[in-house]
Design an enzyme around this catalytic site. Structure first.
Site, PDB file in Angstrom:
ATOM      1  N   LYS A   1       0.863  -1.180   0.000  1.00 51.69           N
ATOM      2  CA  LYS A   1       0.000   0.000   0.000  1.00 51.69           C
ATOM      3  C   LYS A   1       0.900   1.230   0.000  1.00 51.69           C
ATOM      4  O   LYS A   1       1.899   1.282   0.718  1.00 51.69           O
ATOM      5  CB  LYS A   1      -0.896  -0.021   1.229  1.00 51.69           C
ATOM      6  CG  LYS A   1      -1.969   1.062   1.235  1.00 51.69           C
ATOM      7  CD  LYS A   1      -2.899   0.904   2.422  1.00 51.69           C
ATOM      8  CE  LYS A   1      -4.050   1.916   2.356  1.00 51.69           C
ATOM      9  NZ  LYS A   1      -4.993   1.751   3.480  1.00 51.69           N
TER      10      LYS A   1
ATOM     11  N   SER B   1      -9.597   0.892   1.864  1.00 52.07           N
ATOM     12  CA  SER B   1      -8.654   1.664   1.060  1.00 52.07           C
ATOM     13  C   SER B   1      -7.460   0.892   0.531  1.00 52.07           C
ATOM     14  O   SER B   1      -6.809   1.334  -0.408  1.00 52.07           O
ATOM     15  CB  SER B   1      -8.163   2.882   1.855  1.00 52.07           C
ATOM     16  OG  SER B   1      -7.449   2.489   3.003  1.00 52.07           O
TER      17      SER B   1
ATOM     18  N   SER C   1      -9.964  -1.339   5.745  1.00 54.81           N
ATOM     19  CA  SER C   1      -9.099  -1.192   4.584  1.00 54.81           C
ATOM     20  C   SER C   1      -8.312  -2.409   4.182  1.00 54.81           C
ATOM     21  O   SER C   1      -7.757  -2.448   3.085  1.00 54.81           O
ATOM     22  CB  SER C   1      -8.117  -0.033   4.815  1.00 54.81           C
ATOM     23  OG  SER C   1      -8.807   1.162   5.024  1.00 54.81           O
TER      24      SER C   1
END
Length: 783
Positions: free
Chosen positions: A205, A300, A324
């Site tokens: 990420k 996310s 997320s």
């Protein structure tokens, strides 16, 4: 480990391979690290393009635009646009604020690179997923040192105009060069004890600091130096143990955009929906590999989940604040270990959204691989402690003394979980009578829990109670369920909850206000029509002598006031990053919120307005006399951990299982579930708010879904979602869903035993058919 005797004669297919299978192939000479990296580059080139279309006022095509270079080729944005009136009914009657229609714009980071701004929708049958924003390929891994500014040292001096820092940067090998180094040094005989991640290709990420790739938390921010001076601690651990740091995954920028603290700044234009916008202004929006018109996730770390599912990488590190990591794993049919807060550090080398909940998660295609990665992240001296992340000061007893991978080896044979008692969190499966949206997944999940965990694996199932759930007569009922436990715990641990006001300014728990004498709930807000003193009400409630409020349940208590932590963490991160560069003789001037805003662009004007409001926050507390976000987070974590333990202990349970969400991935830019912006139910926040270890395993697919639709509000000023009874049929295998297993810190051995047994028995993962093996690339041969 040693290769099988006849492994030399078996072709190796990298797609869907496990870490053990990769290592066996390397040891037997059937592949090399270079061949593995090249295979993933080929797949990125084939499948990692733009997956969304602009929604414009007129639907007229736009000129084709050039995006960032990925896998040596610039992104090409489609000229096709979707006319807004085909998405929004009765648009000619709309009287609300100006809509932010889709458009192409240059980015703040690079004037030669364009990106989609404003309204978008998913591209049907796109054949692309847009999961990875930056590849660790020389010349394209940084804007600061792009092109020839990243020229290999053997190719001669840098060209005129190259920033001085590029001289240092270009000495860092890219992914292919690192793979070649590993092949040259170890060949077929890597030391897998010292390098358990040897040759394993990772995405991260984007907030995770990577010293050899652009790192901006997904934001389109013009740093002087767009890569950090050092790795995040977890990245450093993996790199040192043989992993190949391959790519930065697309994510919702700043881990979900961090909310809006309120203030004088408001957007000039509005978006009717941001559903499915797991979106980065620099990297774009990802798509679900099982249906590219749908959200990559409700969470996310979307690119992490998609990149693993679509076989663009073998493993990924994500971050979860409240959905997320679990959302991306759930909607992409991959496994997840989300260790307890904060066994693994995150905030020590990354921009977080909410320090009190942020934590790192591991996504792979099997739970065994997740556990191997978790073991590899442990430093031989410091363990999992990161001095830059204060939350990693966890009790040492909460970390297993045995390898986590040693507990993720259950075969899934019949009766493998006999003697285990597993509690079913039915609150995760309830829905309003008559609603169709939740029905397909809830029905499938209930059947899966009963048949796989109960009938086949032999676990004793014990279900919680809820007025909206019809009890299963074949399953034991909890003697102490969550509602009963809450009534005993809330008066003691978090009595403030009982005096909370709803959005209408009235008492949230009406039975409390009816029972007590007039009492000040908040400054100047007095309620109460009864005769009991508030403290006596708490005693009676805790002792079970009065009935608890009807809505005192695990969903209602999850709602929290926004804390001001983002305003603390952003300048902390930026100043640390600048200090790291100063220590190396370079200058980074992006060090605070005003500079960040001055050098950034946002895909939606609501993001710009929110960040300007964050810039003007001056106090770590919420306004005096109002609810305090930090206090609520700390108290709620204590309450939820005690709540789980009471339910586990009094029902003699080994672990809990829940459905992650009853909703399928929503349509990108479409209507969200009525009353649930983002399609996130409050009950799903239990694990993150408690900071408890959760393990997620794919549990199946559904081929029928009921998507809500837009309707213009009666006054014509906004678009609202309305439920639909019209089914949409999804081609096989359908859309995935997952089960989540949960227990207290220090019981991960039990969780991994249960989860691996379930995974072995069910084998529910099916790779996305639209992103299968490449022609002539289905085998990864020796280079």
């Amino acid at each position: 480990m040693t290769a099988e005797p006849d492994a030399q004669n078996k072709p190796f297919r990298l797609d869907e391979a496990t870490i053990a299978e990769l290592h066996a192939a390397i040891q037997s000479g059937r592949t090399t690290c270079v061949a593995v990296v090249q295979h993933y580059i080929d797949r990125v080139r084939a499948y990692n393009g733009v997956a969304s279309l602009l929604v414009t006022e007129d639907g007229v095509p736009v000129p084709e635009a050039r995006g960032a270079v990925r896998a040596t080729t610039p992104l090409r944005f489609p000229a096709q646009t979707i006319k807004a009136s085909t998405v929004l009914p009765d648009l000619h009657k709309y009287k609300g604020p100006a809509l932010e229609y889709g458009r192409m714009e240059t980015t703040a980071s690079d004037s030669a690179v364009q990106q989609q701004f404003g309204m978008i929708v998913g591209r049907p049958n796109a054949g692309q997923v847009n999961a990875l924003a930056t590849l660790n390929i020389r010349g394209e891994r940084s804007v600061t040192c792009r092109g020839d500014f990243d020229r290999h040292p053997s190719a001669g001096p840098l060209p005129p105009g190259a920033p001085p820092v590029c001289e240092m940067f270009r000495r860092l090998p890219d992914a292919l060069e690192r793979a070649a180094e590993l092949d040259a040094t170890y060949g077929r005989n890597p030391d897998l004890e010292k390098m358990p991640m040897y040759g394993v290709v990772f995405s991260f990420k984007d907030p995770f600091d990577t010293k050899d790739m652009r790192t901006t938390a997904g934001g389109d921010a013009r740093y002087d130096i767009d890569f950090p001076a050092r790795d995040h601690g977890l990245v450093e651990q993996l790199r040192g143990k043989g992993a190949i740091v391959f790519a930065k995954a697309v994510n919702t920028e700043y881990n979900g955009r961090a909310g809006n603290p309120g203030g004088r700044h408001v957007p000039d234009k509005v978006l009717p929906s941001t559903l499915g916008y797991q979106r980065s202004t620099w990297g774009g929006n990802p798509a679900n590999p099982y249906d590219t018109t749908r959200a990559a996730s409700l969470g996310s770390s979307s690119g992490s989940g998609v990149s693993v599912s679509a076989n663009l990488v073998m493993a990924s590190l994500g971050e979860e604040t409240r959905a997320s990591c679990r959302g991306p794993a759930n909607h992409n049919a991959v496994a997840l270990i989300l260790p307890h807060k904060s066994m693994l550090g995150f905030n020590g080398g990354a921009i977080g959204a909410d320090i009190y909940c942020d934590r790192s998660g591991i996504l792979c295609r099997t739970i065994a691989d997740c556990a191997k990665v978790l073991d590899a992240l442990k430093d031989t001296v410091e363990g999992y402690y990161d001095p830059r992340d204060p939350y990693t000061t966890v009790p040492r007893s909460s970390v297993l003394s045995t390898p986590y991978a040693s507990h993720a080896k259950m075969s899934g044979t019949s009766g493998a979980l006999k003697g285990m008692r597993i509690g079913i969190v039915r609150e995760s499966m309830i829905y309003p009578p008559g609603s169709k949206a939740e029905e397909p997944i809830v029905t499938a999940a209930a059947r899966e829990i009963k048949t796989a965990l109960g009938n086949r694996l032999g676990a004793t199932l014990v279900e919680s109670s809820d007025p909206m759930w019809k009890r299963d007569p074949d399953i034991e009922t909890m003697t102490t369920d969550f509602r009963r436990a809450l009534a005993r715990l809330v008066p003691l641990i978090m009595p403030d909850l009982l005096f909370r006001l709803g959005r209408d300014g009235r008492p949230l728990f009406k039975e409390c206000a009816t029972a007590i004498v007039p009492t000040e709930f908040m400054p100047g807000k007095i309620f109460g029509t009864g005769t009991m003193q508030p403290i006596d009400y708490c005693v009676e409630l805790a002792e079970g002598r009065i009935a608890p409020p009807a809505n005192l349940d695990v969903a209602t208590i999850q709602e929290q006031e926004l804390a001001m932590a983002f305003r603390f963490h952003v300048p902390q991160y930026l100043s640390r990053r600048a200090a790291d560069w100063k220590a190396r003789g370079f200058t980074e001037t992006l060090v605070d919120f005003p500079t960040l805003n001055a050098r950034s662009k946002f895909w939606g004007d609501d993001g710009r307005a929110a960040f300007k409001n964050w810039e003007e926050v001056t106090d770590p507390r919420n306004p005096l006399g109002q609810r305090q976000g930090v206090n609520e987070r700390i108290m709620l974590r204590e309450l939820l951990r005690r709540l789980d333990m009471m339910v586990l202990l009094e029902n003699r349970l080994d672990a809990l299982v829940r459905l992650h969400t009853p909703f399928p991935p929503g349509k990108i830019g479409g209507a969200y579930q009525p009353g649930l912006p983002g399609n996130l139910r409050l009950e799903t926040f239990y694990g993150p708010n408690a900071g408890l270890t959760e393990v997620l395993i794919p549990a199946g697919f559904v081929t029928t879904v009921y998507d809500p639709v837009f309707a213009l509000s009666p006054e014509g000023t906004r678009y609202v979602p309305v439920p639909s009874d019209t089914p949409t049929i999804i081609p096989e295998p359908g859309l995935p869903f997952a089960l989540v297993f949960r227990a207290e810190p220090g019981r991960e051995d039990v969780l991994l035993k249960i989860a691996s047994a379930y995974e072995g028995a069910s084998k529910r993962r099916v790779p996305p058919p639209a992103f299968g093996p490449l022609p002539a690339r289905s085998r990864v041969a020796k280079s």
